[in-house]
Motif scaffolding. Structure first.
Motif, mmCIF file in Angstrom:
data_model
loop_
_atom_site.group_PDB
_atom_site.id
_atom_site.type_symbol
_atom_site.label_atom_id
_atom_site.label_comp_id
_atom_site.label_asym_id
_atom_site.label_seq_id
_atom_site.Cartn_x
_atom_site.Cartn_y
_atom_site.Cartn_z
ATOM 1 N N SER A 1 0.827 -1.197 0.000
ATOM 2 C CA SER A 1 0.000 0.000 0.000
ATOM 3 C C SER A 1 0.862 1.248 0.000
ATOM 4 O O SER A 1 2.016 1.229 0.440
ATOM 5 C CB SER A 1 -0.906 -0.001 1.231
ATOM 6 N N GLU A 2 0.285 2.336 -0.490
ATOM 7 C CA GLU A 2 0.923 3.634 -0.309
ATOM 8 C C GLU A 2 0.988 3.955 1.174
ATOM 9 O O GLU A 2 0.201 3.459 1.974
ATOM 10 C CB GLU A 2 0.153 4.723 -1.047
ATOM 11 N N GLY A 3 1.916 4.835 1.532
ATOM 12 C CA GLY A 3 2.115 5.204 2.936
ATOM 13 C C GLY A 3 3.265 4.431 3.542
ATOM 14 O O GLY A 3 3.577 3.317 3.116
ATOM 15 N N LEU A 4 3.936 5.032 4.516
ATOM 16 C CA LEU A 4 5.050 4.394 5.199
ATOM 17 C C LEU A 4 4.796 4.317 6.702
ATOM 18 O O LEU A 4 4.234 5.241 7.283
ATOM 19 C CB LEU A 4 6.341 5.184 4.947
ATOM 20 N N PRO A 5 5.214 3.207 7.331
ATOM 21 C CA PRO A 5 5.730 1.999 6.687
ATOM 22 C C PRO A 5 4.611 1.258 5.969
ATOM 23 O O PRO A 5 3.445 1.350 6.345
ATOM 24 C CB PRO A 5 6.274 1.186 7.856
ATOM 25 N N SER A 6 4.975 0.501 4.936
ATOM 26 C CA SER A 6 4.001 -0.264 4.178
ATOM 27 C C SER A 6 4.338 -1.742 4.273
ATOM 28 O O SER A 6 5.462 -2.147 3.957
ATOM 29 C CB SER A 6 4.013 0.170 2.706
ATOM 30 N N ASP A 7 3.388 -2.539 4.725
ATOM 31 C CA ASP A 7 3.611 -3.973 4.807
ATOM 32 C C ASP A 7 3.610 -4.584 3.411
ATOM 33 O O ASP A 7 2.691 -4.339 2.615
ATOM 34 C CB ASP A 7 2.511 -4.649 5.627
ATOM 35 N N LEU A 8 4.626 -5.351 3.109
ATOM 36 C CA LEU A 8 4.596 -6.200 1.920
ATOM 37 C C LEU A 8 4.016 -7.527 2.386
ATOM 38 O O LEU A 8 4.640 -8.262 3.159
ATOM 39 C CB LEU A 8 5.994 -6.383 1.345
ATOM 40 N N THR A 9 2.798 -7.813 1.952
ATOM 41 C CA THR A 9 2.042 -8.942 2.475
ATOM 42 C C THR A 9 1.935 -10.054 1.452
ATOM 43 O O THR A 9 1.607 -9.819 0.295
ATOM 44 C CB THR A 9 0.626 -8.495 2.884
ATOM 45 N N ARG A 10 2.221 -11.269 1.895
ATOM 46 C CA ARG A 10 2.059 -12.458 1.053
ATOM 47 C C ARG A 10 0.660 -13.011 1.275
ATOM 48 O O ARG A 10 0.245 -13.282 2.411
ATOM 49 C CB ARG A 10 3.107 -13.511 1.406
ATOM 50 N N VAL A 11 -0.083 -13.176 0.181
ATOM 51 C CA VAL A 11 -1.448 -13.698 0.232
ATOM 52 C C VAL A 11 -1.467 -15.018 -0.532
ATOM 53 O O VAL A 11 -1.496 -15.032 -1.772
ATOM 54 C CB VAL A 11 -2.447 -12.703 -0.385
ATOM 55 N N PRO A 12 -1.424 -16.149 0.167
ATOM 56 C CA PRO A 12 -1.389 -17.443 -0.527
ATOM 57 C C PRO A 12 -2.645 -17.672 -1.361
ATOM 58 O O PRO A 12 -3.751 -17.285 -0.972
ATOM 59 C CB PRO A 12 -1.287 -18.454 0.628
ATOM 60 N N LEU A 13 -2.475 -18.313 -2.517
ATOM 61 C CA LEU A 13 -3.604 -18.700 -3.345
ATOM 62 C C LEU A 13 -4.171 -20.027 -2.835
ATOM 63 O O LEU A 13 -3.433 -20.901 -2.384
ATOM 64 C CB LEU A 13 -3.168 -18.854 -4.801
ATOM 65 N N ALA A 14 -5.469 -20.158 -2.928
ATOM 66 C CA ALA A 14 -6.111 -21.404 -2.523
ATOM 67 C C ALA A 14 -5.641 -22.542 -3.431
ATOM 68 O O ALA A 14 -5.372 -22.335 -4.617
ATOM 69 C CB ALA A 14 -7.626 -21.259 -2.599
ATOM 70 N N PRO A 15 -5.552 -23.765 -2.893
ATOM 71 C CA PRO A 15 -5.123 -24.906 -3.718
ATOM 72 C C PRO A 15 -5.944 -25.066 -4.984
ATOM 73 O O PRO A 15 -5.404 -25.421 -6.032
ATOM 74 C CB PRO A 15 -5.305 -26.095 -2.767
ATOM 75 N N ALA A 16 -7.233 -24.781 -4.924
ATOM 76 C CA ALA A 16 -8.078 -24.943 -6.112
ATOM 77 C C ALA A 16 -7.660 -23.998 -7.225
ATOM 78 O O ALA A 16 -7.767 -24.335 -8.403
ATOM 79 C CB ALA A 16 -9.537 -24.709 -5.735
ATOM 80 N N ILE A 17 -7.176 -22.807 -6.866
ATOM 81 C CA ILE A 17 -6.730 -21.851 -7.875
ATOM 82 C C ILE A 17 -5.441 -22.332 -8.512
ATOM 83 O O ILE A 17 -5.265 -22.287 -9.728
ATOM 84 C CB ILE A 17 -6.537 -20.460 -7.257
ATOM 85 N N VAL A 18 -4.524 -22.816 -7.694
ATOM 86 C CA VAL A 18 -3.234 -23.275 -8.194
ATOM 87 C C VAL A 18 -3.406 -24.496 -9.090
ATOM 88 O O VAL A 18 -2.810 -24.597 -10.164
ATOM 89 C CB VAL A 18 -2.290 -23.596 -7.021
ATOM 90 N N GLU A 19 -4.244 -25.421 -8.673
ATOM 91 C CA GLU A 19 -4.405 -26.666 -9.420
ATOM 92 C C GLU A 19 -5.184 -26.479 -10.716
ATOM 93 O O GLU A 19 -5.115 -27.321 -11.613
ATOM 94 C CB GLU A 19 -5.114 -27.695 -8.538
ATOM 95 N N ALA A 20 -5.925 -25.374 -10.825
ATOM 96 C CA ALA A 20 -6.754 -25.163 -12.013
ATOM 97 C C ALA A 20 -5.966 -24.692 -13.210
ATOM 98 O O ALA A 20 -6.503 -24.582 -14.305
ATOM 99 C CB ALA A 20 -7.852 -24.146 -11.700
ATOM 100 N N THR A 21 -4.684 -24.398 -13.045
ATOM 101 C CA THR A 21 -3.902 -23.839 -14.137
ATOM 102 C C THR A 21 -3.043 -24.901 -14.798
ATOM 103 O O THR A 21 -2.837 -25.982 -14.264
ATOM 104 C CB THR A 21 -3.005 -22.701 -13.620
ATOM 105 N N GLN A 22 -2.536 -24.572 -15.966
ATOM 106 C CA GLN A 22 -1.741 -25.513 -16.738
ATOM 107 C C GLN A 22 -0.416 -25.795 -16.051
ATOM 108 O O GLN A 22 0.041 -25.034 -15.205
ATOM 109 C CB GLN A 22 -1.495 -24.936 -18.131
ATOM 110 N N PRO A 23 0.255 -26.906 -16.399
ATOM 111 C CA PRO A 23 1.540 -27.231 -15.772
ATOM 112 C C PRO A 23 2.575 -26.146 -16.005
ATOM 113 O O PRO A 23 2.573 -25.471 -17.028
ATOM 114 C CB PRO A 23 1.951 -28.537 -16.480
#
Length: 349
Positions: free
Chosen positions: A283-305
């Protein structure tokens, strides 16, 4: 370039005014996950951005175990290299005065593309894509819309290099505009075509500077380094689609997965993690958290190899015995995004 000058950044008055009148309209959405297997892990703070040069971070690209970041504003192009702890360790600047750069992406040849497409008052006769190449040269590629000015803060760069600009609309119905990469003219102006539309929905997710309007305003975009997914974000949520080849238009015609993002003051930056399993947002503004947002397994598995090949890490390219420029040339044959890390980063006073 036309209309160059000091960028207009920060909260938009017209968007603040719109926040209280939204709530109607037909939009696309996604069903709530039906089982525990479809639920992603909780978001987690990766590190905090504190450097004053990134007080209005707007563009972000993950490269191995580091990041490239750009600020919303400034009187010259500037891309900053961050390590895994969010510390700026190098910068690449160019003597090009932008109007309002809002997003960025990295091409297969290692060039960093910045979307100088911000237009808060919708008055610009042209917008631009700005290129910072590994050899230190720059390019200015001006664009016009077929239907009048738009404010846009999201850039999607397809694996084949085709750029897509996604507009920021107060009612959530964003336009997607593009032109073939081969049609771009350095120093010239070409026309964009409207190739798709995408609708944001009122999700109820809290966050952003403009109330409920923030749930509808597209503020950033990203394509994963492996070319398997693309994402658009609003101030509050991320929309993720599977991508086949470079068919961005086809991808956007499908139903997206909608992922609530952590509450933040003015979230605009988004990228896929280097492994493609998570989103990274800031986000804009300081300090700004760089946040990791994991993808759900269903999203990951739905894509090509994933494609074969080993992608060099950030440390591989910055700690090898090879010169940075040689590292870039070698990495270009193996990885799409990691090339830029080996580029010859030039400092200007």
């Amino acid at each position: 370039m036309p209309e160059a000058g000091r960028p207009r950044s920060g909260v938009r008055g017209r968007l603040l005014a719109a926040g209280g009148v939204l709530g109607a309209g037909v939009v696309l959405g996604c069903a709530v996950p039906a089982s525990a297997e479809d639920v992603a892990a909780a978001p987690a703070t990766q590190c905090q951005i504190t450097d004053p040069r990134l007080a209005e971070i707007s563009g972000l690209v993950a490269v191995g175990d580091g990041y490239l970041a750009m600020n919303d504003g400034g009187e010259q192009l500037a891309v900053h290299m961050l390590d895994a702890a969010c510390q700026v360790i190098d910068s690449h600047t160019a003597a090009v005065d932008p109007y309002d750069p809002e997003d960025m992406a990295v091409a297969a040849d290692g060039s960093v593309w910045l979307a100088d497409t911000g237009d808060n008052n919708t008055t610009r006769t042209t917008v631009a894509l700005l290129a910072l190449r590994p050899d230190g040269t720059t390019g200015v590629f001006r664009l016009t819309y077929p239907d009048g000015p738009h404010d846009a803060e999201a850039l999607l760069l397809a694996p084949d290099g085709t750029p897509y600009v996604v507009t920021k609309e107060v009612l959530g119905a964003s336009g997607v505009y593009s032109t073939p990469a081969s049609a771009l003219v350095d120093g010239g102006t070409v026309a964009l075509a409207k190739v798709a539309g995408v609708n944001m929905t009122l999700t109820g997710t809290a966050g952003g500077p403009v109330g409920r309007a923030g749930q509808l305003l597209v503020t950033g975009g990203a394509v994963s380094a492996d070319g398997r997914r693309l994402a658009l974000r609003t101030y509050t949520d991320a929309y993720v689609w599977p991508l086949t080849g470079s068919d961005v238009v086809g991808a956007l015609s499908a139903e997206p997965a909608i992922i609530p993002l952590p509450d933040s003051p003015q979230g605009e930056a988004i990228t896929f993690a280097a492994d493609g399993q998570s989103l990274l947002v800031a986000s804009e503004g300081l300090p700004s958290d760089l946040t990791r947002v994991p993808l759900a397994p269903a999203i990951v598995e739905a894509t090509q190899p994933a494609p074969d090949g080993v992608v060099p890490s950030f440390s591989d390219l910055t700690r090898s015995g090879l010169s940075p420029w040689t590292s870039a040339l070698i990495a270009a044959s193996v990885a799409t995004v990691a090339v830029w890390l080996g580029g010859k980063l030039r400092r200007r006073p």
